[in-house]
Design an enzyme around this catalytic site. Structure first.
Site, PDB file in Angstrom:
ATOM      1  N   TYR A   1       0.965  -1.164  -0.173  1.00 51.81           N
ATOM      2  CA  TYR A   1       0.164   0.029  -0.120  1.00 51.81           C
ATOM      3  C   TYR A   1       0.802   1.263  -0.169  1.00 51.81           C
ATOM      4  O   TYR A   1       0.463   2.213  -0.905  1.00 51.81           O
ATOM      5  CB  TYR A   1      -0.880  -0.011   1.249  1.00 51.81           C
ATOM      6  CG  TYR A   1      -1.624   1.182   1.184  1.00 51.81           C
ATOM      7  CD1 TYR A   1      -3.029   1.361   0.643  1.00 51.81           C
ATOM      8  CD2 TYR A   1      -1.237   2.160   2.295  1.00 51.81           C
ATOM      9  CE1 TYR A   1      -3.497   2.641   0.810  1.00 51.81           C
ATOM     10  CE2 TYR A   1      -2.034   3.440   2.458  1.00 51.81           C
ATOM     11  CZ  TYR A   1      -3.053   3.578   1.714  1.00 51.81           C
ATOM     12  OH  TYR A   1      -4.069   4.763   1.951  1.00 51.81           O
TER      13      TYR A   1
ATOM     14  N   LYS B   1       1.507   4.479  -2.521  1.00 53.38           N
ATOM     15  CA  LYS B   1       1.368   5.920  -2.154  1.00 53.38           C
ATOM     16  C   LYS B   1       2.530   6.621  -2.267  1.00 53.38           C
ATOM     17  O   LYS B   1       2.455   7.696  -2.874  1.00 53.38           O
ATOM     18  CB  LYS B   1       1.209   6.027  -0.478  1.00 53.38           C
ATOM     19  CG  LYS B   1       0.071   5.411   0.089  1.00 53.38           C
ATOM     20  CD  LYS B   1      -1.292   6.317  -0.677  1.00 53.38           C
ATOM     21  CE  LYS B   1      -1.518   7.551   0.103  1.00 53.38           C
ATOM     22  NZ  LYS B   1      -2.790   8.329  -0.200  1.00 53.38           N
TER      23      LYS B   1
END
Length: 373
Positions: A172, A176
């Site tokens: 994740y 980002k």
């Protein structure tokens, strides 16, 4: 507010004297220009941060569009656009005629869906950038994360000058980093397109769907008995209203100082707190016991690594989603707090809500999760 922004100027023919019309037209033109400057779109406006963003923007006189997969609330002052973030056809109507876009759409990090992370955070954000340019948007404010510079080892008062993590704590966070690079790299003052990234850390507050509910669920299952490490590691937790305040300040200061474009800003409560003290305040505030037994950090970390290896080995036979992972151990047992000096100096940022008040308001808002004796 949207009606005010879309109102046509008074027709000068209806005025008695031409000389009286000239200043009136000038004033009305300025008014329309000002209203257009305060028209914005919140991408992901149905989510936790997005809803708080919409509320503060409305309170400050902005006209607000929301673009999301679903309509998360009803408000006659908000125009909703539903669609796929990766579709320019879906997104364009929500951005047309808007000066500022706040992009805070993101999947839940706990979903562990790598394909979704990449599609939304990377592909979707590239589409946001291109559609903003097509629609004539002047400012794009991204909700990033302070974790883009965190690799699972101590960070104390970290600044935005630290490099991106070479080994991010999870996939994740890896997406980002891709997202933030794309947004900051798109900053182009010569073409009147300014971008910035806000890096909050540990967002919490009323209506939080993650931190508090997951914490209470763990406590109900008897999983909140142990402190990892000595319990002294300081961490940033940031009240949602302070995160929103940072976003709005960034948008407003970009208008006055284009040199802020292409920069990232840490936004926190500016009150680092021991990780386990924060969790304990939430737990005891809702009538649960605070963790009281200690397990050395290195023991917890290597146990989590072994568990992860075991899950990998048996994954062809059984699909498991362990909650005890090396990443979570690192988050719970290391120092990771960040300096807000850049935001203070360049944007005049100060937290609106102190940590004490933030915790109290959060606990009160989750009264329905309170343990009944």
């Amino acid at each position: 507010m949207e009606q005010a922004a879309d109102e046509p100027m008074n027709n000068p023919i209806t005025q008695t004297h031409l000389t009286e019309n000239i200043p009136k037209v000038s004033t009305d033109t300025e008014k329309v220009s000002q209203n257009q400057a305060k028209k914005c779109t919140v991408i992901g406006g149905s989510g936790f941060l997005g809803q708080h963003m919409v509320e503060q923007l409305l309170a400050r006189g902005y006209a607000v569009n929301v673009f999301d997969m679903r309509q998360g609330f009803d408000n006659p002052r908000v125009q909703f656009f539903l669609g796929d973030l990766c579709s320019q056809q879906d997104l364009y109507p929500a951005l047309k005629g808007v000066s500022t876009v706040f992009h805070c759409a993101s999947p839940s990090p706990s979903s562990n869906d790598k394909e979704l992370f990449y599609r939304v955070n990377h592909i979707g954000t590239k589409n946001v950038i291109e559609t903003c340019k097509e629609a004539g948007v002047q400012k794009l404010i991204l909700t990033s994360s302070a974790s883009v510079i965190f690799e699972g080892v101590d960070i104390k008062n970290g600044t935005e000058d630290l490099p991106y993590a070479v080994n991010p704590i999870d996939y994740y966070t890896e997406t980002k980093i891709l997202q933030e690079r794309a947004v900051l790299g798109a900053n182009d003052p010569e073409r009147n397109f300014l971008t910035t990234a806000i890096r909050p850390h540990g967002i919490f507050g009323p209506r939080d769907p993650q931190l508090v509910p997951i914490l209470i669920e763990a406590a109900q299952k008897g999983k909140m008995k142990f402190v990892i490490g000595n319990g002294k590691n300081l961490v940033d937790f940031t009240f949602v209203e302070n995160v929103v305040h940072g976003h709005i300040l960034a948008a407003e200061h970009l208008s006055q100082d284009t040199t802020l474009g292409g920069k990232a800003f840490h936004i926190t409560n500016d009150e680092p707190i021991p990780f386990w003290t924060f969790l304990s305040r939430i737990l005891t505030g809702l009538n649960y016991e605070a963790p009281k037994y200690h397990i050395p950090y290195w023991v917890a970390y290597y146990l989590a690594v072994l568990l992860s290896l075991l899950v990998t080995v048996i994954s062809p036979l059984i699909q498991l989603q362990p909650t005890f992972t090396p990443m979570r151990v690192a988050l719970a047992g290391t120092f990771h707090y960040y300096s807000c000096e850049r935001a203070k100096k360049l944007m005049g940022y100060r937290p609106l809500v102190t940590m004490d008040e933030a915790v109290e308001r959060t606990v009160q808002s989750f009264h329905h999760l309170r343990k009944v004796e």
